[in-house]
Design a protein around this motif. Structure first.
Motif, PDB file in Angstrom:
ATOM      1  N   LYS A 189       1.372   4.056  -3.011  1.00  6.83           N
ATOM      2  CA  LYS A 189       0.956   5.403  -2.835  1.00  6.83           C
ATOM      3  C   LYS A 189       2.094   6.396  -3.423  1.00  6.83           C
ATOM      4  O   LYS A 189       2.055   7.436  -3.813  1.00  6.83           O
ATOM      5  CB  LYS A 189       0.688   5.888  -1.419  1.00  6.83           C
ATOM      6  N   SER A 242       0.860  -1.266  -0.042  1.00  5.21           N
ATOM      7  CA  SER A 242       0.086   0.014   0.220  1.00  5.21           C
ATOM      8  C   SER A 242       0.808   1.268   0.041  1.00  5.21           C
ATOM      9  O   SER A 242       0.613   2.195  -0.782  1.00  5.21           O
ATOM     10  CB  SER A 242      -1.075  -0.118   1.222  1.00  5.21           C
ATOM     11  N   SER A 253      -3.278   2.325  -8.140  1.00  6.21           N
ATOM     12  CA  SER A 253      -2.149   3.493  -8.318  1.00  6.21           C
ATOM     13  C   SER A 253      -1.135   3.503  -9.305  1.00  6.21           C
ATOM     14  O   SER A 253      -0.780   4.554  -9.780  1.00  6.21           O
ATOM     15  CB  SER A 253      -1.659   3.557  -6.678  1.00  6.21           C
TER      16      SER A 253
END
Length: 625
Positions: A310, A306, A337
């Motif tokens: 990001k 994660s 992303s």
């Protein structure tokens, strides 16, 4: 005019330097060596401009080799020092050994004779040939790791312009420190099996030339700890490539690298002691990261990916090997992303299920390569999304994915029509339906691997032959394939250069005859464990496949020494032959009257020396039965 040296009289130094540079760029090392032997002037220019060398690190004279190389080739910018190469074997070289064999029997060549010839060589030690070392436990065991810090120090002092250094040898801290002090322009450093040093050596090197380092790789070096990584983070601000394998690295070391090396583009980590905190830092500070490989991580979870997703929006390559705590959520973060993702490999991540791949199909339209290895929970429906969303997919690799069937591959074939490479291993639920779909939709397919896909038969293979002009085909273990299927391939794929038909028990001489007639460009063939193949079939094969360079035929019970002789004599470019040892001995007995004094197996080698591209002894592998 005979005896006149018109070339050297008219050729200025600048043009000669450009000639040697272009020869070096072409990658033909033996051509560059030949240029150095033209005359003294050409040898001087070669020494002054030679830019790369592969050197021996084993043998009693290893330090002397490095010293002489540093003195005679001061322009070197790329050097590889490898413990697997011995000074004595490398100095002899394959071409020299071949020439000596023509003059006198092989048993007359002694190690002392090799050493005398080595000392007179004009290119002593430069770009050694990679001959294997003696096996552990042999009489030469004490000579296998003879390079010391003295030799490396000589290299550092003589080659000030060194930019790329690869070390796979046992050296200590002073040698690495000397490299740092003498080679201020060093850009690429690769350390593997460098067990004689410690953090002190690497830190000393980095402190001196860390500003210029762009690439650093450290593998199989048990001594490396966080202290080295602190130095990397403090002194290597321009680092773009980093590969680390160590069980002693913790979170603190990786965090230091992330904070100090913010230009990182490629990161490969195998650090079982690191966890989420380490990868959080990578995601926070390394926004330029493009390629990430995580191997054997046991402590990090979905939180880590994660953070990567990001912060690393430019990620194009992601490799996850044996990351057991990751779930579908991890790939959802990445897919949403990292829209530039082009290559994805998942190996042994057993908690990832169908949803993980569905996210990739929905959010990564630029995906080019997909590799799934031992992913038992991924089902066919995941490939429906990949087929819909990843129309640019070029390569698909599936290994031990037990729940994937023909339906999954049909989705891929119908949606990914630009596919050029398909590799399936142990796909027990995959058969002709999938192959027919690929033949109808993927006209650009060039490489096909179907290892142990036991439901594939002649029908699917015939469809592929009619629709896809293959260059590489692997059918190892596809038991339903017969001569008819291979006949279709031979007639439909004339550009085939690689073929593996091992463990096909129904294949016989007719198939080899068709391949010999239809596949005139074939270079590599493997037909081990084919009990119906005989010497007659090999004769038909070699008559048509003159470019053949590699042949593997172990456990072919109806192939005799006559068949081996047929391959050897009929393939002028043969470089590699894998056969049983006893058959090779029978071949030797067949030719024994011409060479009565030679040791076992040497006769075949001498026979091959008359071939334009001679097969060297190191390339013949003997299968002990």
């Amino acid at each position: 005019m005979r005896g006149a040296d018109l070339i050297n009289l008219l050729l200025p130094d600048e043009i000669l330097d450009e000639v040697l540079r272009r020869v070096a760029v072409s990658g033909a090392k033996r051509d560059l060596d030949a240029c150095a032997l033209v005359c003294s002037r050409w040898r001087r220019h070669d020494r002054a401009t030679r830019r790369s060398a592969k050197l021996a690190a084993s043998g009693a004279r290893a330090d002397e080799v490095l010293r002489l190389v540093a003195e005679r080739f001061p322009a070197l910018v790329e050097v590889s020092v490898d413990e697997r190469i011995s000074v004595e074997a490398a100095a002899a070289g394959p071409s020299c050994a071949a020439a000596r064999s023509r003059r006198r029997p092989m048993y007359d060549v002694s190690p002392s004779g090799r050493r005398r010839r080595m000392s007179r060589s004009s290119n002593f030690g430069a770009h050694m040939s990679p001959f294997p070392l003696d096996q552990p436990g042999s009489d030469n065991e004490t000579e296998r790791t003879c390079l010391t810090d003295v030799g490396l120090t000589s290299l550092a002092r003589g080659c000030k312009g060194l930019e790329k250094l690869s070390l796979a040898c046992y050296i200590g801290d002073p040698g690495l420190i000397a490299i740092g002090e003498g080679c201020k322009l060093l850009r690429n450093l690769n350390l593997r099996f460098v067990e004689g040093t410690s953090d002190e050596g690497l830190i000393g090197l980095i402190k001196n030339c860390g500003q210029s380092l762009v690439s650093l790789g450290v593998a199989t070096c048990a001594w490396m700890t966080d202290a080295s990584l602190h130095a990397v983070g403090s002194h290597c601000p321009n680092l773009e490539f980093l590969s680390l394998e160590s069980d002693h690295i913790k979170n603190e070391g990786v965090v230091s690298v992330a904070k100090g090396c913010r230009l990182l583009k490629t990161l490969k980590l195998q650090c079982m002691g690191a966890g989420d905190e380490a990868l959080d830092a990578i995601g926070l500070f390394c926004s330029f990261l493009e390629s990430l490989s995580l191997n054997n991580f046991e402590k990090f979870t979905d939180r880590s990916l994660s953070s990567i997703a990001k912060g690393c929006k430019n990620l194009t390559d992601l490799i996850l090997n044996d990351c057991h705590l990751l779930t579908d959520r991890s790939l959802e973060f990445v897919a949403r992303s990292c829209k530039k993702l082009a290559r994805l490999k998942i190996n042994g991540c057993q908690n990832m299920e169908t949803a993980a791949l569905e996210h990739i199909g929905r959010w990564c339209p630029g995906l080019l390569e997909l590799s799934l290895i031992y992913c038992p929970r991924i089902r066919d429906s995941a490939f429906l999304e990949v087929g819909r969303g990843c129309s640019l997919l070029r390569s698909l690799y599936l290994v031990d994915c037990s729940r994937i069937s023909d339906d999954a591959l049909c989705y891929i074939a119908q949606g990914c029509k630009n596919l050029t490479e398909l590799s399936i291993r142990r796909g027990y639920e995959i058969g002709d339906k999938a192959l027919i779909s690929f033949a109808e939709n993927c006209k650009s397919l060039r490489e096909l691997t179907l290892q142990f896909c036991e439901r594939v038969s002649d029908a699917g293979l015939t469809a592929i032959a009619e629709g896809c002009p293959l260059r590489k085909l692997n059918l190892c273990g596809c038991q339903l394939i017969t001569d008819n299927g291979l006949t279709a391939i031979a007639r439909g794929c004339p550009d085939l250069v690689y073929l593996d038909i091992s463990v096909l028990r129904s294949i016989g001489d007719m198939a080899l005859a068709e391949i010999g007639e239809g596949c005139s460009q074939l270079k590599d063939i493997a037909l081990s464990h084919c009990p119906e193949v005989t010497d007659v079939g090999l004769g038909h094969l070699v008559r048509g496949c003159l470019p053949l360079q590699s042949c593997q035929m172990v456990y072919c019970r109806r192939v005799s020494s006559t068949g081996i002789a047929t391959i050897v004599s009929g393939c002028p470019k043969l470089k590699k032959l894998l056969v049983e040892e006893w058959k090779l001995q029978e071949t030797n007995e067949f030719f024994a009257p011409a060479y009565p004094l030679l040791p076992s197996y040497a006769t075949v080698f001498l026979l091959l020396l008359e071939i334009p591209y001679p097969l060297q002894p190191k390339n013949i592998k003997l299968k002990h039965l």
